[in-house]
Scaffold this motif. Structure first.
Motif, PDB file in Angstrom:
ATOM      1  N   LYS A 149      -9.903 -34.531  12.582  1.00  0.00           N
ATOM      2  CA  LYS A 149      -8.957 -35.037  11.591  1.00  0.00           C
ATOM      3  C   LYS A 149      -9.567 -34.904  10.194  1.00  0.00           C
ATOM      4  CE  LYS A 149     -10.314 -39.903  12.205  1.00  0.00           C
ATOM      5  NZ  LYS A 149      -9.832 -41.248  12.555  1.00  0.00           N
ATOM      6  N   LYS A 150      -8.702 -34.960   9.180  1.00  0.00           N
ATOM      7  CA  LYS A 150      -9.127 -34.810   7.785  1.00  0.00           C
ATOM      8  C   LYS A 150      -9.908 -33.509   7.571  1.00  0.00           C
ATOM      9  CE  LYS A 150      -9.388 -39.809   7.070  1.00  0.00           C
ATOM     10  NZ  LYS A 150     -10.209 -40.945   6.585  1.00  0.00           N
ATOM     11  N   THR A 151      -9.331 -32.411   8.023  1.00  0.00           N
ATOM     12  CA  THR A 151      -9.988 -31.106   7.917  1.00  0.00           C
ATOM     13  C   THR A 151     -10.322 -30.761   6.467  1.00  0.00           C
ATOM     14  OG1 THR A 151      -8.914 -30.290   9.919  1.00  0.00           O
ATOM     15  CG2 THR A 151      -9.723 -28.635   8.381  1.00  0.00           C
ATOM     16  N   PHE A 152      -9.398 -31.049   5.539  1.00  0.00           N
ATOM     17  CA  PHE A 152      -9.662 -30.747   4.134  1.00  0.00           C
ATOM     18  C   PHE A 152     -10.902 -31.495   3.635  1.00  0.00           C
ATOM     19  CE2 PHE A 152      -9.354 -32.505  -0.160  1.00  0.00           C
ATOM     20  CZ  PHE A 152      -9.572 -31.343  -0.888  1.00  0.00           C
ATOM     21  N   ILE A 153     -11.047 -32.750   4.020  1.00  0.00           N
ATOM     22  CA  ILE A 153     -12.199 -33.544   3.581  1.00  0.00           C
ATOM     23  C   ILE A 153     -13.487 -32.912   4.102  1.00  0.00           C
ATOM     24  CG2 ILE A 153     -13.353 -35.782   3.759  1.00  0.00           C
ATOM     25  CD1 ILE A 153     -10.968 -35.922   1.968  1.00  0.00           C
ATOM     26  N   ASN A 154     -13.480 -32.499   5.354  1.00  0.00           N
ATOM     27  CA  ASN A 154     -14.664 -31.846   5.931  1.00  0.00           C
ATOM     28  C   ASN A 154     -14.991 -30.549   5.197  1.00  0.00           C
ATOM     29  OD1 ASN A 154     -14.982 -33.832   7.931  1.00  0.00           O
ATOM     30  ND2 ASN A 154     -13.538 -32.803   9.280  1.00  0.00           N
ATOM     31  N   ASN A 155     -13.965 -29.756   4.918  1.00  0.00           N
ATOM     32  CA  ASN A 155     -14.177 -28.495   4.199  1.00  0.00           C
ATOM     33  C   ASN A 155     -14.729 -28.740   2.792  1.00  0.00           C
ATOM     34  OD1 ASN A 155     -13.211 -27.095   6.400  1.00  0.00           O
ATOM     35  ND2 ASN A 155     -11.160 -26.795   5.562  1.00  0.00           N
ATOM     36  N   SER A 156     -14.247 -29.786   2.137  1.00  0.00           N
ATOM     37  CA  SER A 156     -14.707 -30.118   0.781  1.00  0.00           C
ATOM     38  C   SER A 156     -16.159 -30.581   0.788  1.00  0.00           C
ATOM     39  CB  SER A 156     -13.811 -31.201   0.177  1.00  0.00           C
ATOM     40  OG  SER A 156     -12.498 -30.717   0.012  1.00  0.00           O
ATOM     41  N   ASN A 157     -16.497 -31.398   1.771  1.00  0.00           N
ATOM     42  CA  ASN A 157     -17.894 -31.842   1.866  1.00  0.00           C
ATOM     43  C   ASN A 157     -18.833 -30.670   2.122  1.00  0.00           C
ATOM     44  OD1 ASN A 157     -17.774 -34.667   1.367  1.00  0.00           O
ATOM     45  ND2 ASN A 157     -16.923 -35.011   3.404  1.00  0.00           N
ATOM     46  N   LYS A 158     -18.329 -29.644   2.810  1.00  0.00           N
ATOM     47  CA  LYS A 158     -19.146 -28.448   3.056  1.00  0.00           C
ATOM     48  C   LYS A 158     -19.291 -27.594   1.795  1.00  0.00           C
ATOM     49  CE  LYS A 158     -18.535 -27.886   8.040  1.00  0.00           C
ATOM     50  NZ  LYS A 158     -17.988 -27.049   9.130  1.00  0.00           N
ATOM     51  N   ILE A 159     -18.297 -27.650   0.912  1.00  0.00           N
ATOM     52  CA  ILE A 159     -18.415 -26.943  -0.366  1.00  0.00           C
ATOM     53  C   ILE A 159     -19.557 -27.555  -1.175  1.00  0.00           C
ATOM     54  CG2 ILE A 159     -17.283 -26.496  -2.583  1.00  0.00           C
ATOM     55  CD1 ILE A 159     -14.619 -26.344  -1.039  1.00  0.00           C
ATOM     56  N   ILE A 160     -19.658 -28.872  -1.126  1.00  0.00           N
ATOM     57  CA  ILE A 160     -20.732 -29.573  -1.839  1.00  0.00           C
ATOM     58  C   ILE A 160     -22.072 -29.328  -1.173  1.00  0.00           C
ATOM     59  CG2 ILE A 160     -21.633 -31.870  -2.481  1.00  0.00           C
ATOM     60  CD1 ILE A 160     -18.685 -32.776  -2.656  1.00  0.00           C
ATOM     61  N   ASN A 161     -22.062 -29.424   0.156  1.00  0.00           N
ATOM     62  CA  ASN A 161     -23.295 -29.252   0.931  1.00  0.00           C
ATOM     63  C   ASN A 161     -22.998 -28.383   2.156  1.00  0.00           C
ATOM     64  OD1 ASN A 161     -25.685 -29.437   2.351  1.00  0.00           O
ATOM     65  ND2 ASN A 161     -25.472 -31.617   2.845  1.00  0.00           N
ATOM     66  N   PRO A 162     -23.333 -27.095   2.100  1.00  0.00           N
ATOM     67  CA  PRO A 162     -23.015 -26.167   3.209  1.00  0.00           C
ATOM     68  C   PRO A 162     -23.564 -26.603   4.568  1.00  0.00           C
ATOM     69  CG  PRO A 162     -23.693 -24.950   1.263  1.00  0.00           C
ATOM     70  CD  PRO A 162     -23.962 -26.397   0.963  1.00  0.00           C
ATOM     71  N   SER A 163     -24.603 -27.424   4.581  1.00  0.00           N
ATOM     72  CA  SER A 163     -25.176 -27.878   5.849  1.00  0.00           C
ATOM     73  C   SER A 163     -24.549 -29.191   6.337  1.00  0.00           C
ATOM     74  CB  SER A 163     -26.690 -28.052   5.719  1.00  0.00           C
ATOM     75  OG  SER A 163     -27.000 -29.048   4.762  1.00  0.00           O
ATOM     76  N   HIS A 164     -23.492 -29.625   5.635  1.00  0.00           N
ATOM     77  CA  HIS A 164     -22.820 -30.885   5.990  1.00  0.00           C
ATOM     78  C   HIS A 164     -22.307 -30.843   7.427  1.00  0.00           C
ATOM     79  CE1 HIS A 164     -20.009 -34.272   5.830  1.00  0.00           C
ATOM     80  NE2 HIS A 164     -19.091 -33.446   6.305  1.00  0.00           N
ATOM     81  N   LYS A 165     -22.529 -31.926   8.149  1.00  0.00           N
ATOM     82  CA  LYS A 165     -22.022 -32.067   9.513  1.00  0.00           C
ATOM     83  C   LYS A 165     -20.966 -33.161   9.546  1.00  0.00           C
ATOM     84  CE  LYS A 165     -26.288 -30.533  11.768  1.00  0.00           C
ATOM     85  NZ  LYS A 165     -27.372 -30.895  12.720  1.00  0.00           N
ATOM     86  N   VAL A 166     -20.002 -33.007  10.449  1.00  0.00           N
ATOM     87  CA  VAL A 166     -18.923 -33.989  10.553  1.00  0.00           C
ATOM     88  C   VAL A 166     -19.470 -35.272  11.164  1.00  0.00           C
ATOM     89  CG1 VAL A 166     -16.684 -34.537  11.571  1.00  0.00           C
ATOM     90  CG2 VAL A 166     -17.171 -32.205  10.800  1.00  0.00           C
TER      91      VAL A 166
END
Length: 402
Positions: A149-166
């Motif tokens: 859920k909240k795919t856009f939020i996950n994608n945005s957090n990855k823009i900030i930090n490419p190694s971001h994990k859900v």
């Protein structure tokens, strides 16, 4: 929203209501904040439109008297959701239901009323209309990838930090179940002196049976954390909050019901968990719940997650610049969730860029004695970064039912 109210109260007392702007990540329903399975179930008969973070769907309550149960059913059958945009697929349908009809307006109204009560300025970045149009215009797989859920939020957090994990954050954010169990004697006293029972809105035998079953199940499940996470206390809390609300509005001299309150809609809330829809009556007679803009929302802007992210980033930059110009402090209500992380990261980046870090504050809240429900401890564990000027607001749970 006891937690949020206590936090706003604390920040206003600390800085003064004219010297601070409160920031909240309200409006997350726009991001399809459910699993596909959960959203599909909620379309079926006898399933509630009210759900929890841990993806459980609340049941409609069965403790009303036959008269008020029938009235509630009649109100529910007459509900007609308003379409705020052209719906191209199921995700759009669900967002229209939750963000613009059943959940969003209610939650936003509650937060705005808290800000009004404390006479403090506020900023809720997800409510920007153009931003919502950009999100609604995302391709289907960018709005929801079918998994998280909240795919856009996950994608945005990855823009900030490419190694971001859900990392979803705390699923159960408050010890609601534990508080009920520890205060069981007080709650039984509330039931035995209930205004709702005296006015024949609630069936005393049914609510007692409901609460006693809850106590038995809590003892049974509390040793198994996985099972306990799926066990909720919403049924009981609906009754208790309504009872406390009525007692606060009853005449102190005669202890009679306040004529300004619509008890048919209060019964509707007790059964279905819904108070009202935009532009319809609230439980206060002659008052309506806040509505969204009357104009339709565009869904044909052909956007991407990057476009939406850049727009949000620019809006937050402009917000920080305005706060700096007006010499206002920025206070962000934090949770360990993914959307809260996005707002924090964007604010952190912006206050650093414009050299305004000393006026940026964040806060979480927790009930005394319940360390397993600490948003701040969860943030430290999962975010693995130092949080700016952070404060934990402690809340006492013992006097809620006094």
């Amino acid at each position: 929203n006891i937690i949020f109210m206590e936090c706003v109260k604390k920040m206003v007392k600390q800085f003064g209501h004219k010297k601070v702007t409160m920031v909240a990540g309200v409006g997350d329903q726009i991001f399809f904040n459910a699993s596909k399975k959960q959203a599909k179930l909620q379309q079926k008969k006898n399933y509630s439109f009210v759900n929890a973070n841990e993806e459980t769907i609340f049941h409609n309550s069965l403790y009303l008297t036959p008269k008020f149960s029938k009235i509630s059913d009649q109100i529910f059958k007459k509900i007609k959701t308003k379409n705020f945009f052209v719906q191209k697929h199921f995700y759009h349908k669900y967002i229209n239901q939750m963000a613009y009809n059943y959940r969003g307006p209610k939650v936003i109204t509650e937060f705005i009323n808290i800000f009004k009560y404390f006479k403090v300025e506020h900023y809720m970045p997800f409510l920007d209309k153009k931003f919502q149009e950009l999100v609604l215009s995302l391709k289907k797989n960018e709005l929801h990838n079918g998994k998280t859920k909240k795919t856009f939020i996950n994608n945005s957090n990855k823009i900030i930090n490419p190694s971001h994990k859900v990392i979803p954050g705390l699923k159960i954010i408050t010890p609601q179940r534990e508080i009920l169990y520890e205060n069981r004697k007080k709650i039984l006293k509330v039931i035995n002196t209930s205004i709702l029972v005296k006015q024949k809105i609630i069936d005393k035998k049914k609510i007692l049976e409901n609460f006693n079953n809850y106590l038995v199940e809590f003892v049974k499940f509390k040793k198994n954390k996985k099972v306990l996470n799926k066990f909720n206390s919403y049924d009981i809390w609906k009754f208790l909050t309504s009872e406390i609300f009525l007692r606060a509005h009853a005449s102190k001299e005669k202890k009679i019901l306040n004529k300004k309150i619509n008890y048919r809609l209060l019964g509707f809330y007790l059964k279905y968990g819904l108070i009202s829809l935009p532009n319809s009556k609230t439980i206060y007679n002659k008052k309506k719940i806040l509505s969204w803009e009357k104009s339709k929302y565009k869904t044909n802007l052909n956007t991407s997650s990057k476009t939406c992210f850049e727009y949000l980033k620019k809006k937050i930059d402009n917000f920080v610049l305005k706060q700096k110009k007006d010499k206002l402090k920025i206070c962000l209500m934090l949770s360990s969730g993914r959307d809260s992380r996005l707002v924090y990261n964007l604010l952190e980046s912006s206050v650093k860029k414009y050299r305004y870090s000393k006026s940026f504050f964040s806060f979480t809240a927790e009930y005394d004695g319940f360390k397993d429900y600490s948003e701040y401890e969860e943030i430290k564990k999962t975010w693995k970064k130092k949080i700016f000027n952070h404060e934990v607001v402690k809340i006492e749970s013992n006097n809620i039912f006094d």
